[in-house]
Design an enzyme around this catalytic site. Sequence first.
Site, mmCIF file in Angstrom:
data_model
loop_
_atom_site.group_PDB
_atom_site.id
_atom_site.type_symbol
_atom_site.label_atom_id
_atom_site.label_comp_id
_atom_site.label_asym_id
_atom_site.label_seq_id
_atom_site.Cartn_x
_atom_site.Cartn_y
_atom_site.Cartn_z
ATOM 1 N N ASP A 1 -12.773 6.864 4.841
ATOM 2 C CA ASP A 1 -12.220 6.081 5.933
ATOM 3 C C ASP A 1 -12.916 4.725 6.063
ATOM 4 O O ASP A 1 -13.862 4.416 5.335
ATOM 5 C CB ASP A 1 -12.323 6.876 7.239
ATOM 6 C CG ASP A 1 -11.141 6.643 8.163
ATOM 7 O OD1 ASP A 1 -10.533 5.560 8.082
ATOM 8 O OD2 ASP A 1 -10.822 7.545 8.962
ATOM 9 N N GLY B 1 -27.094 7.688 -1.422
ATOM 10 C CA GLY B 1 -27.288 7.681 -2.864
ATOM 11 C C GLY B 1 -28.710 8.053 -3.231
ATOM 12 O O GLY B 1 -29.649 7.793 -2.481
ATOM 13 N N GLU C 1 -24.638 10.055 8.912
ATOM 14 C CA GLU C 1 -25.355 9.779 7.665
ATOM 15 C C GLU C 1 -25.912 11.086 7.112
ATOM 16 O O GLU C 1 -26.637 11.799 7.811
ATOM 17 C CB GLU C 1 -26.512 8.802 7.886
ATOM 18 C CG GLU C 1 -26.100 7.397 8.301
ATOM 19 C CD GLU C 1 -25.532 6.586 7.145
ATOM 20 O OE1 GLU C 1 -25.859 6.901 5.975
ATOM 21 O OE2 GLU C 1 -24.771 5.655 7.413
#
Length: 275
Positions: A142, A167, A190
């Site tokens: 999104d 990452g 997160e």
Amino acid sequence: MSIEKVINEAWDNKDQINQNSEKSLKEAIDQVIMDLDTGKSRVAEKIDGEWKTHQHLKKAIMLSFRIHGMETLAGPYSSWRDKSNILKGKTAGWGDKEFEEAGFRMVPNSPVRKGSFIGKNVVLMPCFVNIGAYIDQGTMMDTFSRAGSCCQIGKNCHISAGSGVGGVLEPAQAQPTIIEDNVFLGAMSEVVEGVIVGEGSVLSMGMYIGQSTKIVDRKSGEITYGKIPPYSVVVPGSLPDKKNPSAPSLNCAVIIKQVDERTRSKTSINDLLRD
């Protein structure tokens, strides 16, 4: 010599790898990036029920930055400068044929690095997908969501607006962040540091989960780290310091319930988050 062996030997001498390195090494590294880009390879995959990280693929990504120089790309209102192997992006130069074959939808202002894989029926709203990421079919990225380097996102997930899947490139042996199939990640959340979110889980908006975040099962009181069990419904919470009640409480993730696949398929996200 296998590509894996070529990469591992180069990694042992990575300080000597540069743009003048042997052609065979450059070809091996570029082949890895191409295989990641097409989905032929992926940095991590589930084997016999456990996630395994293919370290040599992460090493190849990091070595690719050594064998390629910087390049400038000029646009109509700005210019960009980055490593030549990823500057132009995954879909640079694509037309109708390439997009039809790839089978995903990509709206404007969605930078997707070369070396990342996007499955069929994925929808990319204005988002960012970094090198080595794997986004499986049917997932929605999104608006302003992010898929970090080498993260793995499963089928039919919804990564809500403003959320990030972290990452992990270094160290090479570190497991990337993994979102399994059919996960809903709430807005402005997160998930980072190689955390695994199990299949079918629903995470409320504003969740922040790393390896040091306590994951508390409210029913049993059990505290775990690093993995959300499948079909968990998770909301933000806080834990007081038992030894010092006046001290500030620390954030935690609270599993308020677990639902089976059948219930999950029949229940709306909002209903699951109500307790």
